[in-house]
Design a protein around this motif. Structure first.
Motif, short mmCIF file in Angstrom:
data_model
loop_
_atom_site.label_atom_id
_atom_site.label_comp_id
_atom_site.label_asym_id
_atom_site.label_seq_id
_atom_site.Cartn_x
_atom_site.Cartn_y
_atom_site.Cartn_z
N ARG A 205 0.81 -1.22 0.00
CA ARG A 205 0.00 0.00 0.00
C ARG A 205 0.84 1.27 0.00
O ARG A 205 0.52 2.22 -0.72
N GLU A 206 1.89 1.32 0.78
CA GLU A 206 2.72 2.53 0.82
C GLU A 206 3.36 2.79 -0.54
O GLU A 206 3.41 3.93 -1.01
N ARG A 211 3.29 5.77 -5.88
CA ARG A 211 3.15 5.74 -7.34
C ARG A 211 1.95 6.57 -7.79
O ARG A 211 2.01 7.26 -8.82
N ILE A 212 0.85 6.50 -7.03
CA ILE A 212 -0.33 7.29 -7.39
C ILE A 212 -0.01 8.78 -7.37
O ILE A 212 -0.35 9.53 -8.30
N GLU A 213 0.65 9.22 -6.33
CA GLU A 213 1.02 10.64 -6.23
C GLU A 213 1.98 11.03 -7.34
O GLU A 213 1.89 12.13 -7.89
N GLN A 214 2.89 10.13 -7.66
CA GLN A 214 3.87 10.42 -8.72
C GLN A 214 3.18 10.61 -10.06
O GLN A 214 3.52 11.51 -10.84
N VAL A 215 2.18 9.76 -10.34
CA VAL A 215 1.45 9.87 -11.61
C VAL A 215 0.56 11.11 -11.62
O VAL A 215 0.54 11.88 -12.60
N LYS A 216 -0.17 11.35 -10.53
CA LYS A 216 -1.11 12.47 -10.49
C LYS A 216 -0.43 13.83 -10.56
O LYS A 216 -0.92 14.75 -11.21
N ASN A 217 0.71 13.95 -9.92
CA ASN A 217 1.34 15.26 -9.77
C ASN A 217 2.42 15.56 -10.79
O ASN A 217 3.11 16.56 -10.69
N ALA A 245 0.68 2.05 -14.63
CA ALA A 245 -0.20 3.18 -14.27
C ALA A 245 0.04 4.36 -15.20
O ALA A 245 1.17 4.62 -15.61
N SER A 246 -1.04 5.08 -15.53
CA SER A 246 -0.93 6.28 -16.38
C SER A 246 -1.93 7.33 -15.91
O SER A 246 -2.95 7.02 -15.30
N ARG A 247 -1.60 8.56 -16.22
CA ARG A 247 -2.42 9.71 -15.80
C ARG A 247 -3.43 10.03 -16.89
O ARG A 247 -3.12 9.98 -18.08
N LEU A 248 -4.68 10.37 -16.50
CA LEU A 248 -5.68 10.80 -17.47
C LEU A 248 -6.70 11.71 -16.77
O LEU A 248 -6.68 11.85 -15.55
#
Length: 592
Positions: A205-206, A211-217, A245-248
Motif C-alpha cells: 500500500r505505501e 506511485r499514485i502521487e507520482q502519476v497524479k502530480n 499506471a498512467s495519468r488521465l
C-alpha cells in the motif's frame, strides 16, 4: 350602429396588418445581413419570411418559403415535439430553445438548434415568432464521432484480457469485466466506489500510494513502467499481478488508469524455471568438463564449478564477466578467437588448445532462439592432457606393431620365394600393381593397405608345393598342376589364424577365382568374389605373363595387357581391367 362597428373593426385590422408588415420588414432588414439563419412565422405557424442565411440553409427562396407552415419543413418524427414546444411558447410567452431537424427543399435533413422568441404587435393580441436558427451539423458529427470513439474504447476495454481500473480521489470510478473477474466480483459495478487501496495488499500500500502521487502530480511523466505487486480479491485472497499506471482526465478530474495483469501462472512458470535452472546447474556442476554459456558480448551467463578449479575464481565472480577479466591475456585472446569463429558459424567449432602444459578439447556452438536471433555461445571444454599422453603411447605402440607386422609379412613372403627362386619378387610386384589399381579406383587407404598385405602373401601356400615342381623347366603334368592348385587353400590355412584387420585369408583363398566360375579352389562367380581378390587376380596375371618362368621366357607387358583385355568380363572384372590398362597406357606405370 352595427354597420359602423363592423366598419371600425375592419379598419382596425387593416391598421394592425400594416403595422405587422412594417415591423416584419424591419425585422428582416435587421437580420438580412446576419450570418445566422433567421425566420419569422405568424401566429398560425406560417412563414412570413426569412433572411438569406435561412434561405441558404433550407434551399427555399423567400417567395417559396412565404406561406409555408413550419410543419412542412419538419420531418414527421419531429412534428409532435415541435408543436408541443410552440404551444408552450404561446401559452407562457417565454422563449424556447430546442433541437430538431429541418427538411431542405432537396429532401435532405439538417440538424439545427432553434431559439424561438414570441413578439407581440400592438394591443390587439397579434404576435409573431422569431426563429434564430443554428446549423449544428458539425457539432452532431463531433458528438457521433466521440460517441463511436467511446464505444470503441469501451469495447476494447471490455475485450481486454487485462484488468483496467480507473480511480480518482482515492476511489474506483471505472473497472472493466477482466478487473471484476480478477478481483472476484460479479461485475464491474461492484468495484465502482470502493477505495482503491482496499484492493491493494497491505505489504504494497505505501508503495502504491507513492506511485499514485507520482502519476497524479507529474504531467511530464504521464505513465509509469509496470511493477509487480499483490492485490486482494473480495474474498481476501491475494493475487500476484503486474500493474502499469498512467495519468488521465476522467469526468473532468485528474485520475489514474491502472492496467492490471494476472501473473499467477507466469510466477508458477518462473518458479519452475528457477527450479529447473538449479537442477541444470547441479548437473553441469557435477561434470568434470568446463561448461558455459556466454551472451553476444561474450559475457558469461552460465558457468559450472569446474571453472573454479582451473581459474581459481568463484563462479559468482565469473557471471557477467568476459574471459579478459579473469584469464591470462594470451589465454583470453585464444578463447575470444574461437568464440568469434563459433558466433560467425552455424556449425560447431572444434579445436584443441594448450594452456601451459595442459591440452584442452574445445567445442563451441552458436545459440539462437526460435526466430533465429543469435543469443550467444554455448561451450564444453575437456582437459584431454592424460588422453593425449595415452594416445601418444597408443600411436607409438601401433607404429611398432605395424613395423612388426610388416617384418612378419616380408619374412613370410621371403620364405615362399626361397622355395621358388624363379619367381623371386613376384609377390612384391603383384602387391605393387594391385595397390596402384586399388588407389586409382578410389578405394580408401585402409583397404589398400589390406590388399598390399594380401598381395605380399598371396602365393605363400606354395611352400607346400615340392621345389622340383615349382622349378621344373618343361611342361608340368595334370597331376603336378593339381598340386600347385592347392596353394590358395594352403595359404588360407597358414594365415587364417592371424588377426589381420583385413580379410587377408579370404583374399588369398579367392585370388585364382574367375568371374565365369572357372577358377579355383571353389569356383566362385562375379560378386561372390571379393573386390580385393578380383584386383589381385588381374595384377597376378599381368605380372606373371610379364616375367620369366622356368617353363617359358617372359611374354612381356603388351601380351599381358592383351590377355586381360580379351578376357575382360569373362574371367576378369571389367572395371579392374580398365583401370589397369589406364595405369600402363596413360599413367606410365611400370613393374619394378
Amino acid at each position: 350602429m352595427s354597420t359602423g362597428h363592423a366598419r371600425g373593426e375592419t379598419l382596425h385590422r387593416r391598421e394592425e396588418d400594416c403595422r405587422l408588415q412594417e415591423y416584419f420588414s424591419f425585422i428582416l432588414q435587421l437580420f438580412d445581413g446576419c450570418l445566422q439563419p433567421v425566420a419569422v412565422v405568424d401566429h398560425d405557424g406560417r412563414f412570413l419570411g426569412g433572411n438569406s442565411a435561412f434561405a441558404a440553409l433550407t434551399g427555399y427562396s423567400e417567395e417559396e418559403l412565404r406561406g409555408r407552415t413550419e410543419a412542412a419543413l419538419t420531418p414527421p418524427e419531429w412534428c409532435e415535439a415541435t408543436a408541443h414546444i410552440l404551444e408552450e411558447l404561446c401559452r407562457t410567452g417565454l422563449s424556447q430553445q430546442y433541437e430538431k431537424e429541418i427538411l431542405r427543399q432537396d429532401g435532405t435533413r439538417v440538424p439545427v438548434e432553434i431559439l424561438a422568441h414570441r413578439v407581440a404587435v400592438g394591443a390587439g393580441g397579434t404576435f409573431f415568432t422569431i426563429l434564430l436558427v443554428k446549423d449544428i451539423t458539425k457539432e452532431k458529427e463531433a458528438e457521433r464521432a466521440l460517441r463511436e470513439s467511446e464505444e470503441r474504447y469501451r469495447s476494447l476495454v471490455d475485450l481486454s484480457p487485462d484488468g483496467i481500473v480507473v480511480h480518482s480521489e482515492g476511489r474506483i470510478v471505472f473497472a472493466n469485466k477482466a478487473a471484476a473477474r480478477l478481483l472476484g466480483t460479479a461485475g464491474p459495478e461492484e468495484l465502482v466506489g470502493l477505495p482503491v487501496l482496499a484492493i491493494v495488499h497491505p505489504d504494497y500500500r505505501e508503495a502504491v500510494k507513492a506511485r499514485i502521487e507520482q502519476v497524479k502530480n507529474s504531467e511530464a511523466v504521464p505513465a509509469l513502467p509496470p511493477v509487480r505487486q499483490k492485490l486482494l480479491r473480495v474474498d481476501g485472497t491475494a493475487v500476484d499481478v503486474e500493474v502499469a499506471a498512467s495519468r488521465l482526465i476522467y469526468a473532468g478530474k485528474v485520475a489514474v488508469q491502472a492496467v492490471v495483469r494476472d501473473i499467477t501462472e507466469w510466477k508458477r512458470s518462473e518458479e519452475k524455471l528457477v527450479n529447473l535452472s538449479r537442477q541444470l546447474q547441479a548437473i553441469i556442476d557435477s561434470s568434470s568438463d568446463l561448461i558455459f554459456l556466454k551472451d553476444k558480448d561474450f559475457r558469461y551467463v552460465v558457468a559450472n564449478k569446474e571453472h573454479e578449479k582451473l581459474f581459481k575464481v568463484k563462479v559468482e565472480e565469473i557471471i557477467g564477466k568476459t574471459d579478459f577479466d579473469f584469464m591470462p591475456p594470451e589465454v583470453a585472446r585464444g578463447c575470444r578467437e574461437s568464440d568469434l569463429a563459433a558466433l560467425n558459424s552455424g556449425d560447431p567449432v572444434r579445436r584443441e588448445e594448450y594452456v601451459g602444459e595442459r591440452c584442452f578439447h574445445i567445442v563451441k556452438q552458436r545459440v539462437a532462439d526460435a526466430n533465429g536471433n543469435i543469443l550467444g555461445i554455448a561451450g564444453v571444454i575437456r582437459d584431454i592432457t592424460e588422453l593425449k599422453r595415452v594416445e601418444k603411447g597408443i600411436i607409438h605402440s601401433l607404429a611398432k606393431l605395424e613395423r612388426t607386422l610388416e617384418g612378419t609379412v616380408n619374412a613370410l613372403a621371403t620364405m615362399a620365394e626361397k622355395r621358388d627362386p624363379y619367381t623371386a619378387g613376384h609377390q612384391r610386384r603383384v602387391a605393387q600393381l594391385a595397390c596402384a589399381i586399388a588407389a586409382e579406383m578410389g578405394l580408401p587407404p585402409d583397404q589398400v593397405a589390406g590388399l598390399r598385405v594380401a598381395g605380399m602373401l598371396h602365393d605363400i601356400g606354395k611352400i607346400y608345393v615340392p621345389a622340383e615342381i615349382l622349378s621344373k623347366p618343361g611342361r608340368i603334368s595334370e597331376y603336378e598342376f593339381s598340386i600347385i592348385k592347392t596353394h590358395p587353400e594352403v595359404g588360407y590355412d597358414i594365415v587364417k589364424e592371424i588377426e589381420f584387420p583385413w580379410p587377408v585369408a579370404q583374399i588369398i583363398l579367392q585370388h585364382h577365382e574367375r568371374l565365369n566360375g572357372s577358377g579355383y579352389p571353389v569356383g566362385l562367380r562375379d560378386k561372390e568374389i571379393l573386390l580385393e581378390a578380383r584386383i589381385l587376380a588381374v595384377a597376378d596375371v599381368v605380372e606373371a605373363m610379364s616375367s620369366h618362368r622356368p617353363y617359358r621366357p617372359a611374354l612381356g607387358t603388351a601380351a599381358a595387357l592383351a590377355e586381360i583385355t580379351e578376357k575382360s568380363g569373362l574371367l576378369y572384372d571389367p572395371a579392374v581391367v580398365a583401370v589397369c590398362l589406364r595405369l600402363f597406357t596413360e599413367k606410365g606405370f611400370r613393374l619394378a
